[in-house]
Design a protein around this motif. Sequence first.
Motif, PDB file in Angstrom:
ATOM      1  N   ALA A 199      38.408 -71.297 -11.742  1.00 54.20           N
ATOM      2  CA  ALA A 199      38.299 -69.839 -11.767  1.00 54.20           C
ATOM      3  C   ALA A 199      39.285 -69.243 -12.765  1.00 54.20           C
ATOM      4  N   GLN A 200      40.516 -69.768 -12.751  1.00 54.51           N
ATOM      5  CA  GLN A 200      41.516 -69.290 -13.701  1.00 54.51           C
ATOM      6  C   GLN A 200      41.079 -69.581 -15.144  1.00 54.51           C
ATOM      7  N   LEU A 201      40.565 -70.783 -15.373  1.00 49.08           N
ATOM      8  CA  LEU A 201      40.089 -71.137 -16.718  1.00 49.08           C
ATOM      9  C   LEU A 201      38.979 -70.191 -17.174  1.00 49.08           C
ATOM     10  N   MET A 202      38.111 -69.775 -16.235  1.00 42.56           N
ATOM     11  CA  MET A 202      37.037 -68.854 -16.611  1.00 42.56           C
ATOM     12  C   MET A 202      37.592 -67.501 -17.053  1.00 42.56           C
ATOM     13  N   ARG A 251      34.507 -69.763  -2.908  1.00 39.89           N
ATOM     14  CA  ARG A 251      34.356 -68.883  -4.063  1.00 39.89           C
ATOM     15  C   ARG A 251      35.718 -68.276  -4.325  1.00 39.89           C
ATOM     16  N   VAL A 252      36.263 -68.540  -5.489  1.00 40.30           N
ATOM     17  CA  VAL A 252      37.542 -67.954  -5.895  1.00 40.30           C
ATOM     18  C   VAL A 252      37.265 -66.946  -6.995  1.00 40.30           C
ATOM     19  N   ALA A 271      35.735 -66.414 -12.269  1.00 38.58           N
ATOM     20  CA  ALA A 271      35.516 -66.838 -10.887  1.00 38.58           C
ATOM     21  C   ALA A 271      34.956 -68.256 -10.919  1.00 38.58           C
ATOM     22  N   LYS A 272      34.935 -68.886  -9.776  1.00 38.35           N
ATOM     23  CA  LYS A 272      34.308 -70.201  -9.648  1.00 38.35           C
ATOM     24  C   LYS A 272      33.976 -70.438  -8.181  1.00 38.35           C
ATOM     25  N   PRO A 310      33.166 -57.703 -14.651  1.00 42.62           N
ATOM     26  CA  PRO A 310      32.756 -58.478 -13.479  1.00 42.62           C
ATOM     27  C   PRO A 310      33.225 -59.925 -13.581  1.00 42.62           C
ATOM     28  N   MET A 311      33.599 -60.485 -12.460  1.00 41.53           N
ATOM     29  CA  MET A 311      34.039 -61.881 -12.461  1.00 41.53           C
ATOM     30  C   MET A 311      32.841 -62.788 -12.699  1.00 41.53           C
TER      31      MET A 311
END
Length: 443
Positions: free
Chosen positions: A84-87, A55-56, A101-102, A64-65
């Motif tokens: 996660a960065q793309l999100m 989980r990143v 996050a991802k 919230p992430m």
Amino acid sequence: MNALAATSRNFKQAAKLLGLDSKLEKSLLIPFREIKVECTIPKDDGTLASYVGFRVQHDNARGPMKGGIRYHHEVDPDEVNALAQLMTWKTAVANIPYGGAKGGIGCSPGDLSISELERLTRVFTQKIHDLIGIHTDVPAPDMGTNSQTMAWILDEYSKFHGYSPAVVTGKPVDLGGSLGRDAATGRGVLFATEALLAEHGKGIAGQRFVIQGFGNVGSWAAQLISEAGGKVIAISDVTGAVKNSNGLDIAKLMKHSSENRGIKGFDGGDAIDPRSLLTEECDVLIPAALGGVINKDNANEIKAKYIIEAANHPTDPEADEASTSDSIWQTNTPTATKCTICLKCSLSEFLLQILSKKGVLILPDILANSGGVTVSYFEWVQNIQGFMWDEEKVNNELKTYMTRGFRDVKEMCRSHHCDLRMGAFTLGVNRVARATVLRGWEA
């Protein structure tokens, strides 16, 4: 170029266009937290098996992430970091109050029984339950997971924290899921495509579509596009590909796929090599499967006029990166000097690459496939309020958000004299940077 390198490259170009302070740029790029856990479960035959879960949590400046959990044998730290960065940028582009996050587990879900998947999900939740939460980090389904997976996470999390339906989205409706969530990403693709085509005086009706991927996103996109009058002429999935120049019967294809676990053997068109699907002649190409499928090796053969990125990171930067002088929305911009080493260029000298030379317009993933996370936000809001929306309200709100997102990206294209991808990245990065500074970041 792997997913993390490509995503970071797009971020750095956007940061340069925005003129971000170098220390702020570095701060935005580094994840808030990276989690790696071992998940050991008893299998149905009595043996023990261990899997690695990730989980990143990338950024929480805007809320919230938020991000999915995928079960796939190729899940690794670089992929999860990239997604996660793309999100982070995607939620900012959609202008919903989330960060990014991802998560994922390196496994082959097709090789696991339902009971094994449940045990794996519950063990993973036990390992991360104290690091996720309604106002901290809200997971959702992704590749290899579904509403049942979210139901298991909800139940396991609630054992530690009390009943908490808002801790995950993409749940079954009976457990607080939102109406319209299953179709949300595909419906968002439809709305985004409509917005892009409208800029050129066109509509869905009469356009020829090719779709790579016939999972949740691809199948819903195909169905909704067909209902809107579009002609879906070719589709592929992991089992094969089929083409019908007169248009595929999507309802019949969906029935066949459900009954046969894939589109292979469908008699409503001609079987073709799945590798050739991306280069079929069409008006709109929709990659809705894995990342990196459009690259320097096949970009020259792309015949579509528009590419709508329903998948995450389907286009390698080497295939689509465009010069600032090629934006269809820039105004009063001097002709830029072309060069071949883009990372060492000034802002006006981005590398003119393959698809831009061909005049292909690409609607980037962080806008095109944001319908899913947008309706996840609606689900979260409904859970917190304890009030359920009807499906018409969900779909109408989704169209409003997708149309507004396209308009905002277009304005960034005009302001920064860039293409749609950089328009989306500058929009997302700018919103996150502003929130970070406003919350008290200091160089």
